[in-house]
Design a protein around this motif. Structure first.
Motif, PDB file in Angstrom:
ATOM      1  N   SER A   1       0.827  -1.204   0.000  1.00  0.00           N
ATOM      2  CA  SER A   1       0.000   0.000   0.000  1.00  0.00           C
ATOM      3  C   SER A   1       0.858   1.249   0.000  1.00  0.00           C
ATOM      4  CB  SER A   1      -0.916   0.003   1.231  1.00  0.00           C
ATOM      5  OG  SER A   1      -1.784  -1.108   1.221  1.00  0.00           O
ATOM      6  N   LEU A   2       1.917   1.213   0.776  1.00  0.00           N
ATOM      7  CA  LEU A   2       2.832   2.350   0.831  1.00  0.00           C
ATOM      8  C   LEU A   2       3.484   2.582  -0.527  1.00  0.00           C
ATOM      9  CD1 LEU A   2       4.085   4.489   2.672  1.00  0.00           C
ATOM     10  CD2 LEU A   2       5.877   2.848   3.252  1.00  0.00           C
ATOM     11  N   GLU A   3       3.862   1.509  -1.197  1.00  0.00           N
ATOM     12  CA  GLU A   3       4.466   1.624  -2.526  1.00  0.00           C
ATOM     13  C   GLU A   3       3.468   2.223  -3.522  1.00  0.00           C
ATOM     14  OE1 GLU A   3       5.720  -2.297  -3.507  1.00  0.00           O
ATOM     15  OE2 GLU A   3       7.270  -2.382  -1.956  1.00  0.00           O
ATOM     16  N   VAL A   4       2.206   1.807  -3.407  1.00  0.00           N
ATOM     17  CA  VAL A   4       1.168   2.331  -4.289  1.00  0.00           C
ATOM     18  C   VAL A   4       0.987   3.830  -4.075  1.00  0.00           C
ATOM     19  CG1 VAL A   4      -1.329   2.315  -4.710  1.00  0.00           C
ATOM     20  CG2 VAL A   4      -0.071   0.157  -4.599  1.00  0.00           C
ATOM     21  N   LEU A   5       0.947   4.253  -2.813  1.00  0.00           N
ATOM     22  CA  LEU A   5       0.798   5.672  -2.498  1.00  0.00           C
ATOM     23  C   LEU A   5       1.996   6.473  -2.997  1.00  0.00           C
ATOM     24  CD1 LEU A   5      -0.602   5.377   1.136  1.00  0.00           C
ATOM     25  CD2 LEU A   5      -1.845   6.233  -0.852  1.00  0.00           C
ATOM     26  N   GLU A   6       3.184   5.931  -2.788  1.00  0.00           N
ATOM     27  CA  GLU A   6       4.386   6.623  -3.261  1.00  0.00           C
ATOM     28  C   GLU A   6       4.376   6.749  -4.784  1.00  0.00           C
ATOM     29  OE1 GLU A   6       8.293   5.978  -1.048  1.00  0.00           O
ATOM     30  OE2 GLU A   6       7.212   4.118  -0.620  1.00  0.00           O
ATOM     31  N   GLY A   7       3.726   5.802  -5.455  1.00  0.00           N
ATOM     32  CA  GLY A   7       3.628   5.845  -6.909  1.00  0.00           C
ATOM     33  C   GLY A   7       2.554   6.797  -7.407  1.00  0.00           C
ATOM     34  N   GLY A   8       1.795   7.397  -6.479  1.00  0.00           N
ATOM     35  CA  GLY A   8       0.799   8.393  -6.863  1.00  0.00           C
ATOM     36  C   GLY A   8      -0.617   7.885  -7.007  1.00  0.00           C
ATOM     37  N   ASP A   9      -0.879   6.614  -6.664  1.00  0.00           N
ATOM     38  CA  ASP A   9      -2.226   6.061  -6.766  1.00  0.00           C
ATOM     39  C   ASP A   9      -2.964   6.172  -5.440  1.00  0.00           C
ATOM     40  OD1 ASP A   9      -2.420   5.255  -9.445  1.00  0.00           O
ATOM     41  OD2 ASP A   9      -1.263   3.454  -9.052  1.00  0.00           O
ATOM     42  N   ASN A  10      -4.283   6.421  -5.527  1.00  0.00           N
ATOM     43  CA  ASN A  10      -5.133   6.415  -4.336  1.00  0.00           C
ATOM     44  C   ASN A  10      -5.404   4.981  -3.892  1.00  0.00           C
ATOM     45  OD1 ASN A  10      -5.709   9.336  -4.325  1.00  0.00           O
ATOM     46  ND2 ASN A  10      -6.813   8.891  -6.223  1.00  0.00           N
ATOM     47  N   LEU A  11      -5.787   4.838  -2.635  1.00  0.00           N
ATOM     48  CA  LEU A  11      -6.186   3.544  -2.090  1.00  0.00           C
ATOM     49  C   LEU A  11      -7.659   3.573  -1.708  1.00  0.00           C
ATOM     50  CD1 LEU A  11      -3.289   2.564   0.369  1.00  0.00           C
ATOM     51  CD2 LEU A  11      -3.768   1.551  -1.864  1.00  0.00           C
ATOM     52  N   LEU A  12      -8.334   2.436  -1.872  1.00  0.00           N
ATOM     53  CA  LEU A  12      -9.703   2.253  -1.403  1.00  0.00           C
ATOM     54  C   LEU A  12      -9.699   1.090  -0.421  1.00  0.00           C
ATOM     55  CD1 LEU A  12     -12.795   2.654  -1.486  1.00  0.00           C
ATOM     56  CD2 LEU A  12     -12.836   1.159  -3.508  1.00  0.00           C
ATOM     57  N   ILE A  13     -10.165   1.351   0.810  1.00  0.00           N
ATOM     58  CA  ILE A  13     -10.064   0.371   1.885  1.00  0.00           C
ATOM     59  C   ILE A  13     -11.429   0.146   2.534  1.00  0.00           C
ATOM     60  CG2 ILE A  13      -9.028  -0.087   4.154  1.00  0.00           C
ATOM     61  CD1 ILE A  13      -6.602   1.456   3.297  1.00  0.00           C
ATOM     62  N   PHE A  14     -11.712  -1.114   2.886  1.00  0.00           N
ATOM     63  CA  PHE A  14     -12.944  -1.484   3.589  1.00  0.00           C
ATOM     64  C   PHE A  14     -12.545  -2.123   4.927  1.00  0.00           C
ATOM     65  CE2 PHE A  14     -13.405  -1.889  -0.975  1.00  0.00           C
ATOM     66  CZ  PHE A  14     -14.541  -1.135  -1.254  1.00  0.00           C
ATOM     67  N   PRO A  15     -12.330  -1.333   5.979  1.00  0.00           N
ATOM     68  CA  PRO A  15     -11.760  -1.875   7.219  1.00  0.00           C
ATOM     69  C   PRO A  15     -12.758  -2.377   8.248  1.00  0.00           C
ATOM     70  CG  PRO A  15     -11.808   0.497   7.346  1.00  0.00           C
ATOM     71  CD  PRO A  15     -12.403   0.131   6.004  1.00  0.00           C
ATOM     72  N   GLU A  16     -14.046  -2.491   7.901  1.00  0.00           N
ATOM     73  CA  GLU A  16     -15.005  -3.032   8.851  1.00  0.00           C
ATOM     74  C   GLU A  16     -14.650  -4.477   9.185  1.00  0.00           C
ATOM     75  OE1 GLU A  16     -19.493  -1.703   8.502  1.00  0.00           O
ATOM     76  OE2 GLU A  16     -18.601  -1.899   6.533  1.00  0.00           O
ATOM     77  N   ASN A  17     -14.735  -4.833  10.449  1.00  0.00           N
ATOM     78  CA  ASN A  17     -14.587  -6.229  10.840  1.00  0.00           C
ATOM     79  C   ASN A  17     -15.925  -6.916  10.609  1.00  0.00           C
ATOM     80  OD1 ASN A  17     -11.873  -6.523  11.783  1.00  0.00           O
ATOM     81  ND2 ASN A  17     -12.416  -5.237  13.519  1.00  0.00           N
ATOM     82  N   PRO A  18     -15.986  -7.961   9.772  1.00  0.00           N
ATOM     83  CA  PRO A  18     -17.263  -8.611   9.471  1.00  0.00           C
ATOM     84  C   PRO A  18     -17.943  -9.102  10.739  1.00  0.00           C
ATOM     85  CG  PRO A  18     -15.546  -9.377   7.999  1.00  0.00           C
ATOM     86  CD  PRO A  18     -14.859  -8.582   9.064  1.00  0.00           C
ATOM     87  N   SER A  19     -19.243  -8.804  10.862  1.00  0.00           N
ATOM     88  CA  SER A  19     -19.962  -9.191  12.074  1.00  0.00           C
ATOM     89  C   SER A  19     -21.307  -9.832  11.760  1.00  0.00           C
ATOM     90  CB  SER A  19     -20.202  -7.938  12.937  1.00  0.00           C
ATOM     91  OG  SER A  19     -20.960  -6.987  12.229  1.00  0.00           O
ATOM     92  N   GLY A  20     -21.644  -9.915  10.482  1.00  0.00           N
ATOM     93  CA  GLY A  20     -22.931 -10.488  10.116  1.00  0.00           C
ATOM     94  C   GLY A  20     -24.025  -9.437  10.033  1.00  0.00           C
ATOM     95  N   HIS A  21     -23.778  -8.254  10.592  1.00  0.00           N
ATOM     96  CA  HIS A  21     -24.719  -7.150  10.439  1.00  0.00           C
ATOM     97  C   HIS A  21     -23.914  -5.873  10.255  1.00  0.00           C
ATOM     98  CE1 HIS A  21     -23.651  -6.929  14.708  1.00  0.00           C
ATOM     99  NE2 HIS A  21     -23.924  -5.647  14.622  1.00  0.00           N
ATOM    100  N   TYR A  22     -24.516  -4.893   9.606  1.00  0.00           N
ATOM    101  CA  TYR A  22     -23.799  -3.667   9.285  1.00  0.00           C
ATOM    102  C   TYR A  22     -24.664  -2.472   9.668  1.00  0.00           C
ATOM    103  CZ  TYR A  22     -20.750  -6.759   6.660  1.00  0.00           C
ATOM    104  OH  TYR A  22     -19.890  -7.761   6.313  1.00  0.00           O
ATOM    105  N   ASP A  23     -24.207  -1.743  10.659  1.00  0.00           N
ATOM    106  CA  ASP A  23     -24.903  -0.534  11.075  1.00  0.00           C
ATOM    107  C   ASP A  23     -23.872   0.438  11.620  1.00  0.00           C
ATOM    108  OD1 ASP A  23     -24.212  -1.486  13.629  1.00  0.00           O
ATOM    109  OD2 ASP A  23     -26.166  -2.460  13.874  1.00  0.00           O
ATOM    110  N   ALA A  24     -24.348   1.533  12.192  1.00  0.00           N
ATOM    111  CA  ALA A  24     -23.436   2.570  12.667  1.00  0.00           C
ATOM    112  C   ALA A  24     -22.434   2.032  13.690  1.00  0.00           C
ATOM    113  CB  ALA A  24     -24.240   3.722  13.262  1.00  0.00           C
ATOM    114  N   GLU A  25     -22.868   1.107  14.523  1.00  0.00           N
ATOM    115  CA  GLU A  25     -21.977   0.593  15.566  1.00  0.00           C
ATOM    116  C   GLU A  25     -20.807  -0.199  15.001  1.00  0.00           C
ATOM    117  OE1 GLU A  25     -21.857   1.264  18.835  1.00  0.00           O
ATOM    118  OE2 GLU A  25     -23.381   2.733  18.270  1.00  0.00           O
TER     119      GLU A  25
END
Length: 234
Positions: free
Chosen positions: A133-157
């Motif tokens: 990821s660091l190499e990609v950023l240094e190369g000038g590309d943006n990153l898209l990340i989905f850091p939610e820990n899967p829990s079986g449900h998705y809400d604000a919490e």
């Protein structure tokens, strides 16, 4: 920057899918293109958030993708577990056959975005993801990340339990380039048909690196919670 998607047929599918999602983009003006590259943090919500981000995010990027989704058999197994109690009217064998076939298309589509594989169980793999990821950023590309820990449900919490690994990129990028990294919270709202991009959270280097990393992750979390709330009209 290079186009993140390298297959014409994938672009065609995205064009077809876009009207079915029917989302409107809000907050695109929050993106400061003069401060690229940046990291875009989006909710997952099974597959809706992923698909919406790939379609509606108005910048080129390289996405983090779970390594299981880059292997056809692993992708099929993951999808079978996700849809275990859905579409049962198809019958078990038919559903398995359709999902396994669909998994091949999903894997191919994911690879067309030149993704960065993410291992959730292997520490060495996570370190490799961070380094790539660091190499990609240094190369000038943006990153898209989905850091939610899967829990079986998705809400604000669920945003209060983000995997904090993305925050370290701010420190590493600063140490490599001397520049502050921008993190943009994004929220795909399938109910309200909105894809919202929040104001950036900027990593600002200080003597207390751990505290700064906690601040970045915390502010991204709070922004995602805010973006997930119903829009108030005056």
């Amino acid at each position: 920057m290079k186009d993140s998607c390298n297959k014409t047929w994938v672009k065609g599918v995205m064009t077809v899918v876009k009207p079915f999602l029917g989302m409107k983009v809000f907050g695109a003006n929050n993106i400061d293109h003069t401060m690229a590259p940046a990291v875009f943090i989006c909710n997952h919500d099974v597959y809706v958030g992923t698909i919406a981000a790939l379609i509606y995010l108005p910048v080129h990027f390289r996405p983090w993708i779970h390594d299981k989704m880059l292997d056809r058999d692993e992708a099929a197994q993951t999808m079978l577990q996700t849809f275990e109690n859905k579409y049962n009217f198809l019958g078990k064998k038919n559903k398995e056959r359709i999902i396994r076939q669909f998994a091949g298309y999903v894997m191919s589509a994911m690879k067309s975005f030149n993704p960065i594989p993410v291992s959730r169980t292997n520490l060495m793999g996570m370190l490799e993801t961070t380094q790539k990821s660091l190499e990609v950023l240094e190369g000038g590309d943006n990153l898209l990340i989905f850091p939610e820990n899967p829990s079986g449900h998705y809400d604000a919490e669920s945003f209060r339990n983000l995997h904090p690994a993305f925050g370290i990129l701010g420190f590493q990028y600063y140490m490599k380039t001397g520049k502050c990294l921008y993190f943009y919270p994004c929220f795909a709202d399938k109910k309200r048909k909105r894809f919202s991009i929040g104001k950036p959270v900027v990593y600002t280097h200080s003597d207390d690196v751990q505290e700064e990393l906690r601040r970045v992750v915390s502010q991204v979390q709070e922004s995602l919670v805010e973006l997930s709330q119903p829009v108030r009209t005056l």
